[in-house]
Design a protein around this motif. Structure first.
Motif, PDB file in Angstrom:
ATOM      1  N   ARG A  88     -20.480 -98.918  -8.394  1.00 38.16           N
ATOM      2  CA  ARG A  88     -19.652 -98.263  -9.412  1.00 38.16           C
ATOM      3  C   ARG A  88     -18.158 -98.463  -9.158  1.00 38.16           C
ATOM      4  NH1 ARG A  88     -23.031 -93.786 -12.175  1.00 38.16           N
ATOM      5  NH2 ARG A  88     -21.134 -93.604 -13.410  1.00 38.16           N
ATOM      6  N   SER A  89     -17.803 -99.424  -8.314  1.00 38.39           N
ATOM      7  CA  SER A  89     -16.399 -99.762  -8.043  1.00 38.39           C
ATOM      8  C   SER A  89     -15.597 -98.580  -7.519  1.00 38.39           C
ATOM      9  CB  SER A  89     -15.734-100.333  -9.309  1.00 38.39           C
ATOM     10  OG  SER A  89     -16.419-101.472  -9.781  1.00 38.39           O
ATOM     11  N   GLY A  90     -16.239 -97.747  -6.692  1.00 32.92           N
ATOM     12  CA  GLY A  90     -15.543 -96.650  -6.038  1.00 32.92           C
ATOM     13  C   GLY A  90     -15.486 -95.355  -6.819  1.00 32.92           C
ATOM     14  N   GLU A  91     -16.117 -95.281  -7.978  1.00 34.96           N
ATOM     15  CA  GLU A  91     -16.031 -94.082  -8.820  1.00 34.96           C
ATOM     16  C   GLU A  91     -16.617 -92.865  -8.118  1.00 34.96           C
ATOM     17  OE1 GLU A  91     -17.234 -92.567 -13.348  1.00 34.96           O
ATOM     18  OE2 GLU A  91     -18.119 -94.400 -12.520  1.00 34.96           O
ATOM     19  N   LEU A  92     -15.915 -91.751  -8.239  1.00 31.65           N
ATOM     20  CA  LEU A  92     -16.326 -90.479  -7.647  1.00 31.65           C
ATOM     21  C   LEU A  92     -17.039 -89.643  -8.705  1.00 31.65           C
ATOM     22  CD1 LEU A  92     -15.699 -89.166  -4.804  1.00 31.65           C
ATOM     23  CD2 LEU A  92     -13.879 -87.914  -5.976  1.00 31.65           C
ATOM     24  N   PRO A  93     -18.173 -89.004  -8.368  1.00 35.27           N
ATOM     25  CA  PRO A  93     -18.826 -88.142  -9.362  1.00 35.27           C
ATOM     26  C   PRO A  93     -18.046 -86.847  -9.558  1.00 35.27           C
ATOM     27  CG  PRO A  93     -19.966 -87.975  -7.276  1.00 35.27           C
ATOM     28  CD  PRO A  93     -18.919 -89.037  -7.095  1.00 35.27           C
ATOM     29  N   LEU A  94     -18.368 -86.153 -10.624  1.00 36.34           N
ATOM     30  CA  LEU A  94     -17.755 -84.851 -10.899  1.00 36.34           C
ATOM     31  C   LEU A  94     -18.418 -83.745 -10.096  1.00 36.34           C
ATOM     32  CD1 LEU A  94     -17.606 -85.188 -14.790  1.00 36.34           C
ATOM     33  CD2 LEU A  94     -15.730 -85.599 -13.171  1.00 36.34           C
ATOM     34  N   SER A  95     -19.737 -83.856  -9.922  1.00 33.06           N
ATOM     35  CA  SER A  95     -20.478 -82.814  -9.212  1.00 33.06           C
ATOM     36  C   SER A  95     -21.784 -83.378  -8.680  1.00 33.06           C
ATOM     37  CB  SER A  95     -20.763 -81.619 -10.134  1.00 33.06           C
ATOM     38  OG  SER A  95     -21.643 -82.006 -11.187  1.00 33.06           O
ATOM     39  N   VAL A  96     -22.370 -82.619  -7.763  1.00 31.94           N
ATOM     40  CA  VAL A  96     -23.639 -82.997  -7.142  1.00 31.94           C
ATOM     41  C   VAL A  96     -24.532 -81.768  -7.078  1.00 31.94           C
ATOM     42  CG1 VAL A  96     -24.682 -83.552  -4.903  1.00 31.94           C
ATOM     43  CG2 VAL A  96     -22.830 -84.968  -5.781  1.00 31.94           C
ATOM     44  N   THR A  97     -25.799 -81.955  -7.373  1.00 29.83           N
ATOM     45  CA  THR A  97     -26.798 -80.901  -7.236  1.00 29.83           C
ATOM     46  C   THR A  97     -27.966 -81.454  -6.428  1.00 29.83           C
ATOM     47  OG1 THR A  97     -26.188 -80.084  -9.414  1.00 29.83           O
ATOM     48  CG2 THR A  97     -28.220 -79.230  -8.464  1.00 29.83           C
ATOM     49  N   ALA A  98     -28.400 -80.710  -5.414  1.00 30.34           N
ATOM     50  CA  ALA A  98     -29.440 -81.228  -4.527  1.00 30.34           C
ATOM     51  C   ALA A  98     -30.469 -80.168  -4.201  1.00 30.34           C
ATOM     52  CB  ALA A  98     -28.808 -81.743  -3.233  1.00 30.34           C
TER      53      ALA A  98
ATOM     54  N   ALA B  91     -26.245 -86.638  -9.244  1.00 29.52           N
ATOM     55  CA  ALA B  91     -24.792 -86.736  -9.299  1.00 29.52           C
ATOM     56  C   ALA B  91     -24.368 -86.887 -10.754  1.00 29.52           C
ATOM     57  CB  ALA B  91     -24.302 -87.934  -8.484  1.00 29.52           C
ATOM     58  N   ALA B  92     -23.441 -86.032 -11.187  1.00 16.89           N
ATOM     59  CA  ALA B  92     -22.958 -86.063 -12.574  1.00 16.89           C
ATOM     60  C   ALA B  92     -21.647 -86.833 -12.639  1.00 16.89           C
ATOM     61  CB  ALA B  92     -22.765 -84.642 -13.089  1.00 16.89           C
ATOM     62  N   TYR B  93     -21.622 -87.869 -13.456  1.00 12.37           N
ATOM     63  CA  TYR B  93     -20.429 -88.662 -13.725  1.00 12.37           C
ATOM     64  C   TYR B  93     -20.045 -88.480 -15.193  1.00 12.37           C
ATOM     65  CZ  TYR B  93     -21.498 -91.248  -9.395  1.00 12.37           C
ATOM     66  OH  TYR B  93     -21.762 -91.599  -8.090  1.00 12.37           O
ATOM     67  N   PRO B  94     -18.842 -88.858 -15.592  1.00 11.73           N
ATOM     68  CA  PRO B  94     -18.495 -88.787 -17.018  1.00 11.73           C
ATOM     69  C   PRO B  94     -19.473 -89.562 -17.897  1.00 11.73           C
ATOM     70  CG  PRO B  94     -16.511 -89.120 -15.717  1.00 11.73           C
ATOM     71  CD  PRO B  94     -17.670 -89.229 -14.770  1.00 11.73           C
ATOM     72  N   SER B  95     -20.092 -90.621 -17.336  1.00 13.28           N
ATOM     73  CA  SER B  95     -21.005 -91.445 -18.128  1.00 13.28           C
ATOM     74  C   SER B  95     -22.423 -90.898 -18.164  1.00 13.28           C
ATOM     75  CB  SER B  95     -21.036 -92.872 -17.564  1.00 13.28           C
ATOM     76  OG  SER B  95     -21.498 -92.856 -16.228  1.00 13.28           O
ATOM     77  N   GLY B  96     -22.739 -89.896 -17.332  1.00 11.68           N
ATOM     78  CA  GLY B  96     -24.097 -89.366 -17.314  1.00 11.68           C
ATOM     79  C   GLY B  96     -24.554 -89.056 -15.905  1.00 11.68           C
ATOM     80  N   LEU B  97     -25.859 -88.937 -15.724  1.00 15.62           N
ATOM     81  CA  LEU B  97     -26.439 -88.506 -14.453  1.00 15.62           C
ATOM     82  C   LEU B  97     -27.040 -89.676 -13.690  1.00 15.62           C
ATOM     83  CD1 LEU B  97     -28.346 -85.301 -15.662  1.00 15.62           C
ATOM     84  CD2 LEU B  97     -26.012 -85.458 -14.744  1.00 15.62           C
ATOM     85  N   SER B  98     -26.842 -89.662 -12.378  1.00 13.77           N
ATOM     86  CA  SER B  98     -27.491 -90.605 -11.475  1.00 13.77           C
ATOM     87  C   SER B  98     -28.348 -89.812 -10.504  1.00 13.77           C
ATOM     88  CB  SER B  98     -26.443 -91.427 -10.716  1.00 13.77           C
ATOM     89  OG  SER B  98     -25.760 -92.314 -11.576  1.00 13.77           O
ATOM     90  N   SER B  99     -29.372 -90.461  -9.940  1.00 12.68           N
ATOM     91  CA  SER B  99     -30.296 -89.745  -9.054  1.00 12.68           C
ATOM     92  C   SER B  99     -30.514 -90.518  -7.767  1.00 12.68           C
ATOM     93  CB  SER B  99     -31.642 -89.510  -9.762  1.00 12.68           C
ATOM     94  OG  SER B  99     -32.257 -90.744 -10.092  1.00 12.68           O
ATOM     95  N   PHE B 100     -30.688 -89.751  -6.696  1.00 15.55           N
ATOM     96  CA  PHE B 100     -30.880 -90.327  -5.368  1.00 15.55           C
ATOM     97  C   PHE B 100     -32.009 -89.552  -4.677  1.00 15.55           C
ATOM     98  CE2 PHE B 100     -26.504 -90.624  -6.734  1.00 15.55           C
ATOM     99  CZ  PHE B 100     -26.160 -91.952  -6.480  1.00 15.55           C
ATOM    100  N   HIS B 101     -33.056 -90.266  -4.293  1.00 13.75           N
ATOM    101  CA  HIS B 101     -34.212 -89.641  -3.649  1.00 13.75           C
ATOM    102  C   HIS B 101     -34.344 -90.189  -2.231  1.00 13.75           C
ATOM    103  CE1 HIS B 101     -36.494 -88.704  -7.648  1.00 13.75           C
ATOM    104  NE2 HIS B 101     -35.201 -88.832  -7.868  1.00 13.75           N
ATOM    105  N   THR B 102     -34.514 -89.308  -1.242  1.00 14.81           N
ATOM    106  CA  THR B 102     -34.813 -89.751   0.119  1.00 14.81           C
ATOM    107  C   THR B 102     -36.170 -89.196   0.533  1.00 14.81           C
ATOM    108  OG1 THR B 102     -33.875 -87.855   1.343  1.00 14.81           O
ATOM    109  CG2 THR B 102     -32.343 -89.575   0.622  1.00 14.81           C
ATOM    110  N   ARG B 103     -36.874 -89.962   1.369  1.00 20.70           N
ATOM    111  CA  ARG B 103     -38.233 -89.535   1.722  1.00 20.70           C
ATOM    112  C   ARG B 103     -38.644 -90.024   3.107  1.00 20.70           C
ATOM    113  NH1 ARG B 103     -41.974 -86.443   2.507  1.00 20.70           N
ATOM    114  NH2 ARG B 103     -43.933 -86.433   1.365  1.00 20.70           N
ATOM    115  N   TRP B 104     -38.930 -89.086   4.011  1.00 23.91           N
ATOM    116  CA  TRP B 104     -39.736 -89.384   5.179  1.00 23.91           C
ATOM    117  C   TRP B 104     -41.144 -88.923   4.821  1.00 23.91           C
ATOM    118  CZ3 TRP B 104     -36.537 -86.720   9.640  1.00 23.91           C
ATOM    119  CH2 TRP B 104     -35.404 -87.495   9.926  1.00 23.91           C
TER     120      TRP B 104
END
Length: 378
Positions: free
Chosen positions: A209-219, A237-250
């Motif tokens: 995302r070329s260094g873009e910072l999100p507005l907020s994070v919910t986890a 992660a909420a950005y001006p363009s919409g929501l992104s998601s990150f899943h981690t799993r052991w």
């Protein structure tokens, strides 16, 4: 010829790093340090470095470093110890290659960045996913505008668990007592799947995302009974363009380096004019755009030598003076860490967390419709 030292065998990636260093004609290995002499000796022998000078008595560490005079250090200690080693090494003018993640929190990361600046040396983070040909190819396509501006990043990654394998991916079968005695399952040492894997997604995601910072994070995280750290996290992660998601799993059904996981491990990037999927061990990425609605398999690029490993990237920086870039840069890495801090705060507070360049913060007021929609289950 650069003099290189390996420090800390807490992370099983030290075996990979030493093997890489031993094959690198621009460095000479001068020593290794770890509190566990048996573990260090076993790994060094396994990678053909049984004769390497080894120090396990921490009372001798400073004298050893002064004698070895390293130009570069590879650090695979516990995450909580990263700052201690960066302080010791940068004060001696050594460049430091940290094995991921960057640090236990943003405060520690900022301190390490400042140490590198004060001592006019380099600190970089080795994110192994950054050298996967699929993700490098995806970044090239994004940079060329193949999918337009990136509006969403979706990441899923993990493995069966850090105690299921040793260096060189040697498989073992852990017991519940192994968890109790392992730093991976210690909150104070920086354990947990969120700290282990989320930085991959947030750091490479920031790069895409070329260094873009999100507005907020919910986890939200999942802690199995009796554990003090999570084995699973889901972060939005909420950005001006919409929501992104990150899943981690052991606890994936398979380790992805042996058998591909389901869900697939890697990234799906959504842009204004197309999408690209980039999975960890594929030999292609799949590009979808207006002329390839069913998807076009794009063979992965061959990696340039200077961006094939974390060590090669660090040596390229030292040889040429060109800045560390991409996921190894402190700017991208700091944003990735900021998002990790925000996720930890959000999971602990059960609330959406706002992001500023100075760090994450809880909103002054809670209870909005957005908060209710994104509130994690505890």
């Amino acid at each position: 010829m650069r003099r290189l030292v390996g420090i800390g065998f807490d992370h099983m990636h030290m075996g990979d790093q030493l093997r890489t260093a031993a094959a690198e004609p621009r460095v000479t290995l001068v020593g290794a340090i770890d509190t566990d002499a048996a573990r260090m000796r076993e790994v060094c022998q396994a990678v053909g470095l049984g004769d390497l000078a080894q120090v396990s008595d921490f009372a001798q560490v400073d004298a050893a470093l002064d004698a070895w005079r390293p130009d570069v250090a590879v650090v695979c200690s516990t995450t909580a110890q990263h700052q201690v080693w960066v302080e010791r090494l940068t004060a001696r003018g050594a460049a430091v290659l940290l094995e991921k993640p960057f640090g236990p929190d943003l405060t520690s990361v900022d301190a390490m960045i400042e140490m590198a600046h004060v001592h006019d040396t380099a600190v970089g983070v080795n994110w192994p996913l950054a050298w996967y040909p699929t993700h490098r190819t995806a970044y090239r396509l994004v940079s060329e505008g193949a999918i337009g501006a990136v509006s969403e990043v979706h990441f899923y990654d993990g493995n069966r668990g850090p105690l299921f394998h040793l260096h060189d991916k040697i498989e073992v079968t852990p017991t519940e007592q192994d968890k109790a005695g392992s730093w991976w399952y210690s909150a104070a040492a920086g354990g947990g799947s969120l700290l282990d894997y989320l930085g991959y997604g947030t750091t490479l995601g920031t790069w895409f995302r070329s260094g873009e910072l999100p507005l907020s994070v919910t986890a939200t995280t999942h802690l199995a009974p009796g554990l003090e750290v999570d084995e699973q996290s889901i972060v939005v992660a909420a950005y001006p363009s919409g929501l992104s998601s990150f899943h981690t799993r052991w606890g994936t059904f398979t380790d992805p380096w042996n058998h591909l996981t389901q869900p697939r491990s890697g990234f799906v990037l959504v842009g204004t004019h197309g999408t690209v999927s980039s999975f960890d061990y594929d030999r292609h990425v799949t590009l979808q755009d207006s002329t390839h609605l069913d998807g076009l398999e794009v063979p992965v690029d061959a990696l340039a030598p200077e961006v094939s490993t974390g060590l090669s990237a660090m040596l390229h920086h030292l040889d040429t003076g060109e800045p560390l870039d991409g996921p190894m840069s402190t700017a991208i890495g700091r944003t990735g860490q900021l998002m990790v801090d925000a996720a930890q705060l959000s999971a602990a507070a059960g609330a959406r967390v706002e992001i500023t360049t100075d760090g994450p913060r809880l909103p002054k007021t809670q209870g909005s419709r957005q908060d209710q929609q994104l509130m994690p289950n505890r």
